[in-house]
Each structure stands twice: as structure tokens, then as C-alpha cells.
Design a protein around this motif. Structure first.
Motif, PDB file in Angstrom:
ATOM      1  N   SER A 120       4.702  22.047 -11.059  1.00  0.00           N
ATOM      2  CA  SER A 120       5.065  20.663 -11.404  1.00  0.00           C
ATOM      3  C   SER A 120       5.242  20.504 -12.913  1.00  0.00           C
ATOM      4  O   SER A 120       6.186  19.860 -13.373  1.00  0.00           O
ATOM      5  CB  SER A 120       3.999  19.687 -10.914  1.00  0.00           C
ATOM      6  N   GLN A 121       4.347  21.107 -13.685  1.00  0.00           N
ATOM      7  CA  GLN A 121       4.438  21.016 -15.144  1.00  0.00           C
ATOM      8  C   GLN A 121       5.687  21.724 -15.663  1.00  0.00           C
ATOM      9  O   GLN A 121       6.326  21.253 -16.608  1.00  0.00           O
ATOM     10  CB  GLN A 121       3.186  21.615 -15.785  1.00  0.00           C
ATOM     11  N   ILE A 122       6.036  22.848 -15.032  1.00  0.00           N
ATOM     12  CA  ILE A 122       7.227  23.598 -15.469  1.00  0.00           C
ATOM     13  C   ILE A 122       8.492  22.802 -15.199  1.00  0.00           C
ATOM     14  O   ILE A 122       9.352  22.673 -16.072  1.00  0.00           O
ATOM     15  CB  ILE A 122       7.269  24.980 -14.783  1.00  0.00           C
ATOM     16  N   SER A 123       8.633  22.232 -13.990  1.00  0.00           N
ATOM     17  CA  SER A 123       9.848  21.464 -13.685  1.00  0.00           C
ATOM     18  C   SER A 123       9.969  20.257 -14.616  1.00  0.00           C
ATOM     19  O   SER A 123      11.060  19.942 -15.105  1.00  0.00           O
ATOM     20  CB  SER A 123       9.870  21.044 -12.218  1.00  0.00           C
TER      21      SER A 123
ATOM     22  N   GLN B 271       7.451  35.792  -9.678  1.00  0.00           N
ATOM     23  CA  GLN B 271       7.683  34.952  -8.497  1.00  0.00           C
ATOM     24  C   GLN B 271       8.308  33.605  -8.842  1.00  0.00           C
ATOM     25  O   GLN B 271       8.717  32.860  -7.955  1.00  0.00           O
ATOM     26  CB  GLN B 271       6.359  34.713  -7.756  1.00  0.00           C
ATOM     27  N   LEU B 272       8.387  33.288 -10.134  1.00  0.00           N
ATOM     28  CA  LEU B 272       8.900  31.984 -10.569  1.00  0.00           C
ATOM     29  C   LEU B 272      10.422  31.954 -10.558  1.00  0.00           C
ATOM     30  O   LEU B 272      11.070  32.870 -11.066  1.00  0.00           O
ATOM     31  CB  LEU B 272       8.400  31.656 -11.984  1.00  0.00           C
ATOM     32  N   LYS B 273      10.986  30.903  -9.986  1.00  0.00           N
ATOM     33  CA  LYS B 273      12.425  30.636 -10.025  1.00  0.00           C
ATOM     34  C   LYS B 273      12.594  29.245 -10.630  1.00  0.00           C
ATOM     35  O   LYS B 273      12.154  28.253 -10.052  1.00  0.00           O
ATOM     36  CB  LYS B 273      13.038  30.654  -8.625  1.00  0.00           C
ATOM     37  N   ALA B 274      13.221  29.187 -11.820  1.00  0.00           N
ATOM     38  CA  ALA B 274      13.394  27.909 -12.515  1.00  0.00           C
ATOM     39  C   ALA B 274      14.872  27.661 -12.793  1.00  0.00           C
ATOM     40  O   ALA B 274      15.616  28.605 -13.089  1.00  0.00           O
ATOM     41  CB  ALA B 274      12.599  27.902 -13.810  1.00  0.00           C
TER      42      ALA B 274
ATOM     43  N   ILE C 131      19.115  14.842 -16.162  1.00  0.00           N
ATOM     44  CA  ILE C 131      18.761  16.262 -16.245  1.00  0.00           C
ATOM     45  C   ILE C 131      17.792  16.554 -15.104  1.00  0.00           C
ATOM     46  O   ILE C 131      16.810  15.833 -14.917  1.00  0.00           O
ATOM     47  CB  ILE C 131      18.090  16.593 -17.598  1.00  0.00           C
ATOM     48  N   LEU C 132      18.078  17.611 -14.364  1.00  0.00           N
ATOM     49  CA  LEU C 132      17.253  18.010 -13.229  1.00  0.00           C
ATOM     50  C   LEU C 132      16.564  19.337 -13.536  1.00  0.00           C
ATOM     51  O   LEU C 132      17.229  20.345 -13.774  1.00  0.00           O
ATOM     52  CB  LEU C 132      18.122  18.145 -11.965  1.00  0.00           C
ATOM     53  N   GLY C 133      15.239  19.313 -13.560  1.00  0.00           N
ATOM     54  CA  GLY C 133      14.453  20.544 -13.708  1.00  0.00           C
ATOM     55  C   GLY C 133      13.848  20.913 -12.369  1.00  0.00           C
ATOM     56  O   GLY C 133      13.211  20.071 -11.727  1.00  0.00           O
ATOM     57  N   GLU C 134      14.073  22.147 -11.934  1.00  0.00           N
ATOM     58  CA  GLU C 134      13.553  22.603 -10.639  1.00  0.00           C
ATOM     59  C   GLU C 134      12.773  23.899 -10.836  1.00  0.00           C
ATOM     60  O   GLU C 134      13.173  24.753 -11.624  1.00  0.00           O
ATOM     61  CB  GLU C 134      14.692  22.861  -9.650  1.00  0.00           C
TER      62      GLU C 134
ATOM     63  N   ASP D  38       9.045  22.119  -6.805  1.00  0.00           N
ATOM     64  CA  ASP D  38       8.992  20.806  -7.445  1.00  0.00           C
ATOM     65  C   ASP D  38      10.313  20.558  -8.167  1.00  0.00           C
ATOM     66  O   ASP D  38      10.960  21.505  -8.637  1.00  0.00           O
ATOM     67  CB  ASP D  38       7.835  20.718  -8.435  1.00  0.00           C
ATOM     68  N   ALA D  39      10.717  19.316  -8.232  1.00  0.00           N
ATOM     69  CA  ALA D  39      11.931  18.916  -8.954  1.00  0.00           C
ATOM     70  C   ALA D  39      11.632  17.663  -9.751  1.00  0.00           C
ATOM     71  O   ALA D  39      10.911  16.785  -9.285  1.00  0.00           O
ATOM     72  CB  ALA D  39      13.078  18.665  -7.973  1.00  0.00           C
ATOM     73  N   MET D  40      12.200  17.582 -10.959  1.00  0.00           N
ATOM     74  CA  MET D  40      11.948  16.449 -11.834  1.00  0.00           C
ATOM     75  C   MET D  40      13.245  16.024 -12.518  1.00  0.00           C
ATOM     76  O   MET D  40      13.984  16.872 -13.020  1.00  0.00           O
ATOM     77  CB  MET D  40      10.911  16.832 -12.894  1.00  0.00           C
TER      78      MET D  40
END
Length: 198
Positions: free
Chosen positions: A57-60, A96-99, A152-155, A177-179
Motif C-alpha cells: 500500500s505504501q509503495i503504490s 516478487q514486487l511488480k510496480a 496518476i495511477l500507482g499500482e 494495491d492501487a492509488m
């Protein structure tokens, strides 16, 4: 008579056994230890899962916020955002992270949100329609969408595989998570050459 004496002897032995409490603690411990192990390792897996979910959540939110602060983005800026995202995931496995970071344009005529540009592990094609929460879309008094709206969409998503897998499935869970954020300094953030909507 012999049968009766044998029955009385057996009864006395049973009474003695009933009153004998030696080894009760060992039996109780043997009954409780499997449950204790399941609780301990289950809590370990669950707490790690919750920690990773919070980081996702913090990353998105973080990558969307960083991108929204710019007027023009260069490829190196976006690469740095993803380096920051990897660092935010410490101490968990960053492979494992996909951003992904995307900018979407809200088309007032079709009332759809379309991708203008996208970068990251699972980047979207230009023109891809995405779902935007209705409370983020600005409308006039008549309910018409106002022009020139960009978001802007962060996923971020992460395949969390538990250490033990007694409570969380051994195959793991995909945490996502998406923000959305609004560009802060201009109506849109330029990537490459322009913000022209698709």
C-alpha cells in the motif's frame, strides 16, 4: 469366588490409577504442543503477510505521489521511483514486487478513463480503459464530466509466500494495491513529449 476376588482386585487397581496423577503434565503438554506450534508459526506467517500488505500500500501510494509532483518526467526519474519502491520493501524479497506508474485521462465525452502513458513491470498499453472511482471525477452542477482531467495511477502487487504455510496457503497470496493522485503543479505530467490523450 475367585472371579469375585479378581474383580475386586481390578476395581482397587482402577481406583489407584484414578488417583495417580503422575505424568498428567506430560500428557497435557503432548496434547497442547501441536496447537502451540500452529498458533506460533501461523502468527508468524500472518504478521509477515500483514507487514508486506502494508508495504505494498505504501509503495503504490509513494510512486503515485512522487510522479504527481513533477511537471515533466524523464525515464531516469521513473527508474528511480522503482528503486525507491524496492528499498521500501526491505527486508522482504523484492524480486516478487511488480510496480507500475500510469497517467490516465478522463474523457468527458465517453466518460471513460484511458491510459496516456505507463511504465513499470506490468505497464498498460496507451488507450487502455481503466476504472476510476467516481468520487475522483470532477463534474459540473449538471453532472457532466469536466474536461482536462488527469490522474496518476500507482499500482503494486506482490506474491507473498509464507515461511511455513500452516495458516496461509503454501502456494502464497497475491497482495495488490492501487492509488490515484492528481498532478500537483500542472493539469498533467508530461512523459516523453506530451500529455495528448489517446
Amino acid at each position: 469366588m475367585r472371579v469375585r476376588m479378581a474383580a475386586q482386585a481390578a476395581w482397587r487397581q482402577a481406583l489407584l490409577l484414578r488417583d495417580d496423577t503422575k505424568g498428567v503434565s506430560a500428557v497435557e503438554f503432548a496434547m497442547i504442543i501441536p496447537l502451540m506450534f500452529v498458533m506460533f508459526f501461523g502468527m508468524l506467517d500472518l504478521s509477515n503477510g500483514f507487514a508486506v500488505d502494508r508495504k505494498i500500500s505504501q509503495i503504490s501510494q509513494g510512486i503515485a505521489d512522487l510522479a504527481s509532483r513533477y511537471t515533466t518526467l524523464a525515464e531516469t526519474d521513473v527508474t528511480n521511483f522503482f528503486i525507491i519502491a524496492d528499498a521500501m520493501l526491505t527486508p522482504y524479497d523484492k524480486t516478487q514486487l511488480k510496480a507500475t506508474i500510469s497517467q490516465v485521462y478522463i474523457d468527458p465525452s465517453t466518460k471513460t478513463a484511458k491510459v496516456v502513458w505507463s511504465r513499470g513491470d506490468e505497464k498498460k498499453n496507451v488507450g487502455t480503459v481503466v476504472t476510476v472511482p467516481t468520487n475522483l471525477i470532477v463534474k459540473d452542477a449538471a453532472g457532466n464530466y469536466l474536461p482536462n482531467q488527469y490522474l496518476i495511477l500507482g499500482e503494486a502487487n506482490y506474491k507473498y509466500v509464507p515461511t511455513i504455510g500452516w495458516v496461509v496457503p503454501k502456494g502464497g497470496l497475491t497482495l495488490t494495491d492501487a492509488m490515484y493522485t492528481r498532478p500537483r503543479q500542472t493539469s498533467c505530467v508530461v512523459m516523453v513529449t506530451s500529455c495528448t490523450p489517446p
